[in-house]
Design a protein around this motif. Structure first.
Motif, PDB file in Angstrom:
ATOM      1  N   LYS A  88      -9.665 -20.493 -23.204  1.00  0.00           N
ATOM      2  CA  LYS A  88      -8.644 -19.456 -23.061  1.00  0.00           C
ATOM      3  C   LYS A  88      -8.816 -18.379 -24.126  1.00  0.00           C
ATOM      4  CE  LYS A  88      -5.032 -22.181 -20.783  1.00  0.00           C
ATOM      5  NZ  LYS A  88      -3.662 -22.744 -20.916  1.00  0.00           N
ATOM      6  N   ASP A  89      -9.153 -18.807 -25.335  1.00  0.00           N
ATOM      7  CA  ASP A  89      -9.374 -17.839 -26.413  1.00  0.00           C
ATOM      8  C   ASP A  89     -10.551 -16.911 -26.074  1.00  0.00           C
ATOM      9  OD1 ASP A  89      -8.900 -16.852 -29.169  1.00  0.00           O
ATOM     10  OD2 ASP A  89     -10.901 -17.689 -29.523  1.00  0.00           O
ATOM     11  N   PHE A  90     -11.627 -17.499 -25.530  1.00  0.00           N
ATOM     12  CA  PHE A  90     -12.802 -16.701 -25.144  1.00  0.00           C
ATOM     13  C   PHE A  90     -12.433 -15.689 -24.060  1.00  0.00           C
ATOM     14  CE2 PHE A  90     -16.560 -15.792 -22.655  1.00  0.00           C
ATOM     15  CZ  PHE A  90     -17.547 -15.584 -23.615  1.00  0.00           C
ATOM     16  N   ILE A  91     -11.664 -16.164 -23.071  1.00  0.00           N
ATOM     17  CA  ILE A  91     -11.268 -15.284 -21.966  1.00  0.00           C
ATOM     18  C   ILE A  91     -10.423 -14.118 -22.476  1.00  0.00           C
ATOM     19  CG2 ILE A  91      -9.883 -15.169 -19.848  1.00  0.00           C
ATOM     20  CD1 ILE A  91     -10.745 -18.107 -19.350  1.00  0.00           C
ATOM     21  N   ASN A  92      -9.466 -14.421 -23.355  1.00  0.00           N
ATOM     22  CA  ASN A  92      -8.581 -13.373 -23.865  1.00  0.00           C
ATOM     23  C   ASN A  92      -9.334 -12.352 -24.725  1.00  0.00           C
ATOM     24  OD1 ASN A  92      -6.323 -14.478 -22.611  1.00  0.00           O
ATOM     25  ND2 ASN A  92      -5.844 -15.802 -24.373  1.00  0.00           N
ATOM     26  N   ARG A  93     -10.337 -12.839 -25.460  1.00  0.00           N
ATOM     27  CA  ARG A  93     -11.081 -11.942 -26.361  1.00  0.00           C
ATOM     28  C   ARG A  93     -12.033 -11.020 -25.599  1.00  0.00           C
ATOM     29  NH1 ARG A  93     -13.841 -15.966 -30.194  1.00  0.00           N
ATOM     30  NH2 ARG A  93     -15.097 -14.111 -30.705  1.00  0.00           N
ATOM     31  N   PHE A  94     -12.665 -11.540 -24.530  1.00  0.00           N
ATOM     32  CA  PHE A  94     -13.728 -10.773 -23.878  1.00  0.00           C
ATOM     33  C   PHE A  94     -13.405 -10.379 -22.430  1.00  0.00           C
ATOM     34  CE2 PHE A  94     -15.854 -13.553 -27.019  1.00  0.00           C
ATOM     35  CZ  PHE A  94     -16.353 -12.566 -27.869  1.00  0.00           C
ATOM     36  N   ARG A  95     -12.109 -10.514 -22.051  1.00  0.00           N
ATOM     37  CA  ARG A  95     -11.730 -10.239 -20.663  1.00  0.00           C
ATOM     38  C   ARG A  95     -12.130  -8.817 -20.228  1.00  0.00           C
ATOM     39  NH1 ARG A  95      -7.953 -12.416 -17.219  1.00  0.00           N
ATOM     40  NH2 ARG A  95      -7.141 -13.764 -18.880  1.00  0.00           N
ATOM     41  N   TYR A  96     -12.007  -7.846 -21.118  1.00  0.00           N
ATOM     42  CA  TYR A  96     -12.226  -6.448 -20.743  1.00  0.00           C
ATOM     43  C   TYR A  96     -13.555  -5.885 -21.248  1.00  0.00           C
ATOM     44  CZ  TYR A  96      -7.283  -7.047 -19.803  1.00  0.00           C
ATOM     45  OH  TYR A  96      -6.101  -7.521 -19.324  1.00  0.00           O
ATOM     46  N   LYS A  97     -14.475  -6.751 -21.650  1.00  0.00           N
ATOM     47  CA  LYS A  97     -15.804  -6.299 -22.072  1.00  0.00           C
ATOM     48  C   LYS A  97     -16.789  -6.531 -20.929  1.00  0.00           C
ATOM     49  CE  LYS A  97     -15.417  -6.680 -27.070  1.00  0.00           C
ATOM     50  NZ  LYS A  97     -16.082  -7.155 -28.311  1.00  0.00           N
ATOM     51  N   PRO A  98     -17.352  -5.452 -20.379  1.00  0.00           N
ATOM     52  CA  PRO A  98     -18.263  -5.600 -19.228  1.00  0.00           C
ATOM     53  C   PRO A  98     -19.449  -6.507 -19.514  1.00  0.00           C
ATOM     54  CG  PRO A  98     -17.645  -3.302 -19.551  1.00  0.00           C
ATOM     55  CD  PRO A  98     -17.118  -4.046 -20.745  1.00  0.00           C
TER      56      PRO A  98
END
Length: 652
Positions: free
Chosen positions: A274-284
């Protein structure tokens, strides 16, 4: 013998268990365990066909017979004990009638060479073999053996069943089931109405039972001595442990520890994802990895942890006024109906003592309790001490609850003052937290009703606690907490119970009821049982009260204390004599133990003498050292024995 596939049972929204599959084989001794309300009794009813599951199948092999003993049943009152028990052989009677009919046909026909006659002979032979296998030739002996094993006297056989209490009539039903010799025995709390001796007899019988046994019991010692397999209902599943109960307890703890470690690892993995998803959700540049993590979380099956009832009740009896030094004094107390229940009862219970009333059912334990409570008349003098306030829990207390009320209402109606503000806290301590307080009493299991009845007892301060079979229907965690609460209770406690594990470490004195007498045993429940075993080996009669065994662990309490009912001085002198008697018993046991040690060391010295006489071993320093050490220990023990003997002489 019985195969269970995909079994599911639900009451309301959440199922009690689902997708349960297991097989019951011949010679299985299965302990069915789980917290109260988990569905143990319902599962037994499903196995015997008394109830239907929500889903799944129960397959029973052809010709497999099932005997089922429920917790509660409708009992017949129109016959004698013997006649009612003989109903167990109703199937045998039908077989005998068919045999007689076929025998009459064979005698009346003369077409001996015909095919139909030969078929008749074959049917007769097969049916006769079955008749013999059903134990038809030894019915009366089997009935007598079973009834006496369950505590009945031969004089009881002709008595109407209506003269017996519900507990004794349940024994008759158990006897009928055992006499049918079913292939599978389903027993729901069979020990609730048995005394200690009958429980031990049933243990031995089930240990040699030729078929399968599935039992529910809160008697830890009983199920451990009987079981070789354990089925646990937990977290909506049925988990199969191929071990006896005490080994299951260890394996279950290990299983839960493994689940906890796996659960913690999974939670860490989920948090990291979840932490990974939240950190990189908006990085293409991380879009692919983010989608992988999301799919990984969606596919992940949450790890469940076996439920452990951490809401166990924390009993604390409220403070109460201090009672007199002797809350209960019996002087020549007698009670008789058509027969004498007990006579010449003289006993004194001191403040703070925890004592047990034990003996076969019907010997007067509950009757003496009712005399103490003032509920029934009696002969003799029974004095309740100064400032004594009694709290009483009867065997049928749980059945006296109003079934139309909710759990909360049941307590709210009896609570007074500030206690009413703490009802939810009290219910939570007794595992009735949350929505459970809104349950109707009529839907509660036997254990839940017993806990609810116990709450009622706790609402008023008492200094004399009288508990008549308090552990019936209580699960094991509840019994443990209740036991600890009684240990910490400042007042006096009288406990009528057949539960050895519950009484062990709790009581320091045992009053044995039987043969219209009451005898006092100094020490705990297992000291008492050991004394009973010695008397049985001496062939003084199984369950016979009238003998005194070795005399070291039991003492008659039928001597009348002078002036007991008359004045305080007499009471004090009697108490002093009882205390002196206790010291003498303790000194006698110490001398006896010392004599046994001396005998063992003398025997070993003789063995060492013979070994050292052998030239090949004469120089063996290990033997020489053991001989020297044993000789030194013997000299010390002899001196100790002389001191103990002098102390005993001084007391006597």
């Amino acid at each position: 013998m019985i195969s269970v596939e995909g079994l599911k049972l639900e009451f309301g929204v959440k199922p009690l268990f689902s997708d349960a599959s297991f097989v019951i084989n011949s010679r299985d001794r299965i302990a069915l365990v789980g917290k109260n309300g988990a569905g143990k009794s319902t599962l037994l009813k499903i196995l015997c066909g008394a109830e239907r599951p929500t889903a799944g199948t129960v397959s029973i092999q052809n010709d497999v017979t099932i005997g089922y003993l429920p917790q509660v049943m409708n009992l017949q009152d129109q016959t004698s004990v013997m006649e009612e028990t003989k109903k167990a052989f109703a199937d045998i009677k039908k077989v005998k009638e068919r045999l007689d009919s076929m025998e009459h046909q064979m005698n009346s026909r003369d077409d001996y060479e015909s095919e139909s006659y030969m078929e008749l002979v074959e049917r007769y032979t097969s049916e006769h073999e079955r008749y013999l296998m059903m134990g038809a030739e030894g019915q009366d002996a089997a009935i007598e053996r079973t009834l006496t094993g369950l505590g009945f006297l031969r004089a009881d056989f002709a008595r109407p069943t209506s003269e017996f209490s519900g507990g004794w009539r349940m024994r008759i039903e158990l006897a009928k089931i055992l006499l049918r010799h079913p292939d599978v025995l389903l027993l729901d709390e069979p020990t609730n109405h048995l005394d200690i001796e009958s429980i031990q007899w049933l243990e031995q019988l089930l240990a040699t039972w030729s078929g399968a046994v599935v039992l529910v019991s809160h008697d830890r010692a009983f199920i451990n001595n009987v079981s070789n397999r354990t089925l646990e209902i937990s977290c909506g599943k049925i988990i199969d442990y191929k071990v006896k109960y005490e080994e299951y307890v260890i394996l279950r703890q290990e299983r839960r520890e493994q689940q906890m470690r796996a659960y913690e690892n999974q939670q860490k993995e989920i948090a990291d994802a979840k932490d990974f998803i939240n950190r990189f959700r908006y990085k293409p540049t991380k879009a692919v990895q983010v989608q992988q993590k999301i799919r990984q979380l969606e596919k992940m099956e949450p790890i469940e942890i076996d439920e452990v009832d951490n809401s166990a009740m924390h009993l604390k009896f409220p403070p109460c006024l201090r009672s007199g030094d002797y809350p209960v004094i019996c002087d020549e107390v007698r009670k008789a109906y058509a027969h004498v229940v007990f006579d010449h009862v003289n006993l004194t219970i001191k403040r703070g003592e925890k004592v047990a009333f034990v003996g076969k059912n019907g010997e007067g334990k509950s009757t003496l309790v009712k005399c103490i409570m003032g509920e029934i008349p009696f002969d003799g003098n029974l004095k309740i001490g100064h400032n004594v306030q009694i709290g009483y829990f009867a065997q049928n207390q749980a059945q006296l609850l109003d079934e139309t009320l909710t759990v909360f209402q049941t307590i709210d109606y009896v609570a007074k003052g500030d206690v009413r503000l703490r009802i939810n806290d009290i219910l939570g301590a007794f595992m009735f937290g949350g929505e459970n307080g809104d349950k109707k009493v009529k839907v509660l299991s036997g254990g839940e009703r017993s806990r609810l009845a116990m709450i009622r007892l706790l609402l008023e301060p008492v200094n004399l606690l009288i508990l008549d079979e308090p552990t019936n229907h209580l699960d094991m965690p509840s019994k443990d907490v209740l036991k600890e609460a009684i240990k910490a209770f400042d007042g006096t406690a009288i406990i009528v119970s057949h539960d050895r594990e519950f009484l062990d470490g709790l009581v320091t004195k045992v009053f044995e009821f039987g043969g219209a007498r009451v005898r006092e045993h100094i020490g705990g429940i297992y000291d008492f049982l050991q004394a009973k075993k010695i008397r049985e080996l001496s062939e003084l009669g199984r369950g016979t009260i009238g003998s005194n065994g070795t005399g070291n662990s039991s003492s008659s309490i039928t001597s009348k204390p002078s002036g007991m009912a008359g004045n305080t001085k007499g009471v004090s002198e009697y108490a002093q004599r009882k205390e002196q008697q206790k010291k003498i018993h303790k000194a006698e046991r110490a001398v006896e133990e010392s004599e046994k040690k001396i005998a063992r060391m003398e025997t070993r010295l003789k063995e060492l003498d013979q070994l050292l006489c052998d030239p090949a071993k004469a120089s063996d320093m290990t033997l020489v050292t053991e001989y020297t050490d044993t000789k030194r220990a013997l000299d010390i023990e002899v001196e100790r024995w002389e001191t103990l003997s002098e102390e005993l002489d001084a007391l006597s």
